[in-house]
Write an enzyme that holds these catalytic residues in place. Structure first.
Site, PDB file in Angstrom:
ATOM      1  N   GLU A 121      11.160  -3.070   7.753  1.00 52.37           N
ATOM      2  CA  GLU A 121      10.939  -2.402   6.371  1.00 52.37           C
ATOM      3  C   GLU A 121      11.238  -0.837   6.668  1.00 52.37           C
ATOM      4  OE1 GLU A 121       8.387  -3.814   3.027  1.00 52.37           O
ATOM      5  OE2 GLU A 121       8.634  -1.628   1.370  1.00 52.37           O
ATOM      6  N   GLU A 125      10.475   7.183  -0.433  1.00 53.79           N
ATOM      7  CA  GLU A 125      10.516   6.956  -2.325  1.00 53.79           C
ATOM      8  C   GLU A 125       9.640   8.584  -2.528  1.00 53.79           C
ATOM      9  OE1 GLU A 125       8.425   2.031  -2.586  1.00 53.79           O
ATOM     10  OE2 GLU A 125       7.374   3.119  -1.605  1.00 53.79           O
ATOM     11  N   TRP A 209       9.854   1.632  -9.822  1.00 52.32           N
ATOM     12  CA  TRP A 209       8.877   0.274 -10.774  1.00 52.32           C
ATOM     13  C   TRP A 209       7.814   1.787 -10.793  1.00 52.32           C
ATOM     14  CZ3 TRP A 209       4.431  -0.626  -6.605  1.00 52.32           C
ATOM     15  CH2 TRP A 209       4.291   0.058  -5.343  1.00 52.32           C
ATOM     16  N   THR A 220      -2.873   0.820  -4.740  1.00 53.55           N
ATOM     17  CA  THR A 220      -1.047   1.233  -4.951  1.00 53.55           C
ATOM     18  C   THR A 220      -1.404   2.527  -6.573  1.00 53.55           C
ATOM     19  OG1 THR A 220      -1.297  -1.011  -4.398  1.00 53.55           O
ATOM     20  CG2 THR A 220       0.197   0.271  -5.860  1.00 53.55           C
TER      21      THR A 220
END
Ligand code: NAG
Ligand code: NAG
Ligand code: NAG
Length: 269
Positions: A121, A125, A209, A220
């Site tokens: 990955e 972001e 998101w 998070t």
């Protein structure tokens, strides 16, 4: 952003499925025989002000709309929204150039992510909570190792306008650029002697998101910049264009063995 699976399991169904959509794989080639990946094999700029590219991109999480001025529009209107599109094809070493306007909103994450079948990955972001910070990260082979995440303070306000987010990827280096300025170079040697270096055919996802959804793990929410107030939305990211360059030129990429190494990937002409 890869979420720990144990924590994910404890979150509510809808959100968990959103997060899983970003970090799961139909068939993991390190665990068995999987079909080859469709290769892009070319270079093309998708201009989203012309509308969607239904043949080459799929909607992995519902909700993207298209506007002749703004391009692709990714709006979070309520809790659980996370509109995301993903390429149908893979590129095996390559370059992407995305012109994107970051969404506002506390805890809102605008995201460009590459993901391979065995969960290599590459993340790029941006934060609704921090308009001057870009975040870069990698994961290798789906291994949860959070030591590769970095934040880069920039002078531009990334929410005010479109900016050029370009990522360059070869077997020798991975580089993130913002408006032509190199933010970061990651070498294979920096990632467990190459073991955790992203090195298998990638699909690109672009989406938004709410990392600040209070149903997500506390870590998070903190990383995302705090709890999202969904009553103050919509929180909207815009993408005018995305150029994808596959450095390979074949039609398919075949996983030659279970190593997950770039040397094991065969390109079918
Ligand atoms: C491999 O397959 C087993 C059995 O289906 C599963 O439990 C495991 O999570 C898989 N591992 C990976 C890396 O996909
Ligand atoms: C791409 O995605 C669309 C929408 O999900 C699907 O209908 C189409 O078959 C896919 N094409 C390829 C080449 O996988
Ligand atoms: C975007 O940035 C990349 C990397 O620096 C650069 O190669 C490219 O020319 C830039 N695109 C535009 C339209 O300026």
């Amino acid at each position: 952003m890869m979420l720990p699976k144990v924590q994910l399991a404890t979150t509510l169904g809808l959100l968990a499925s959103v997060a899983f959509a970003q970090t799961s794989t139909k068939c993991n080639p390190r665990n068995g025989t999987c079909p080859p990946d469709a290769a892009f094999g070319t270079d093309y700029t998708f201009d989203f002000s012309q509308g969607p590219s239904a043949r080459l991109w799929e909607e992995t999480v519902f909700g993207t709309t298209y506007d002749t001025q703004m391009g692709a529009v990714f709006a979070i209107k309520k809790q659980g929204d996370a509109p995301t599109i993903r390429t149908n094809f893979t590129f095996f070493f390559g370059r992407t150039e995305v012109h994107l306007k970051v969404a506002t909103g506390q805890g809102i994450i605008s995201s460009i992510m590459w993901l391979s079948d065995d969960l290599d990955e590459v993340d790029y972001e941006f934060f609704g909570s921090h308009p001057n910070i870009a975040s870069t990260n990698i994961f290798g082979k789906g291994i949860l190792d959070y030591t590769f995440g970095k934040q880069h303070t920039v002078s531009a306000n990334l929410q005010d306008d479109y900016h050029n987010y370009t990522t360059m990827w070869t077997a020798d280096a991975l580089q993130w650029y913002l408006d032509g300025v190199l933010l970061r170079t990651l070498l294979p040697g920096d990632a467990a002697n190459g073991f955790k270096y992203p090195q298998t055919p990638m699909r690109m996802s672009i989406g938004v998101w709410a990392g600040g959804d209070p149903r997500l793990p506390k870590g998070t929410v903190t990383w995302a910049g705090g709890v999202t107030d969904f009553s103050k939305g919509p929180y909207t990211m815009y993408v005018r264009s995305a150029q994808v360059t596959d450095f390979g030129s074949g039609k398919e990429y075949i996983w030659g063995d279970r190593s997950g190494s770039w040397q094991s990937i065969k390109s079918v002409p």
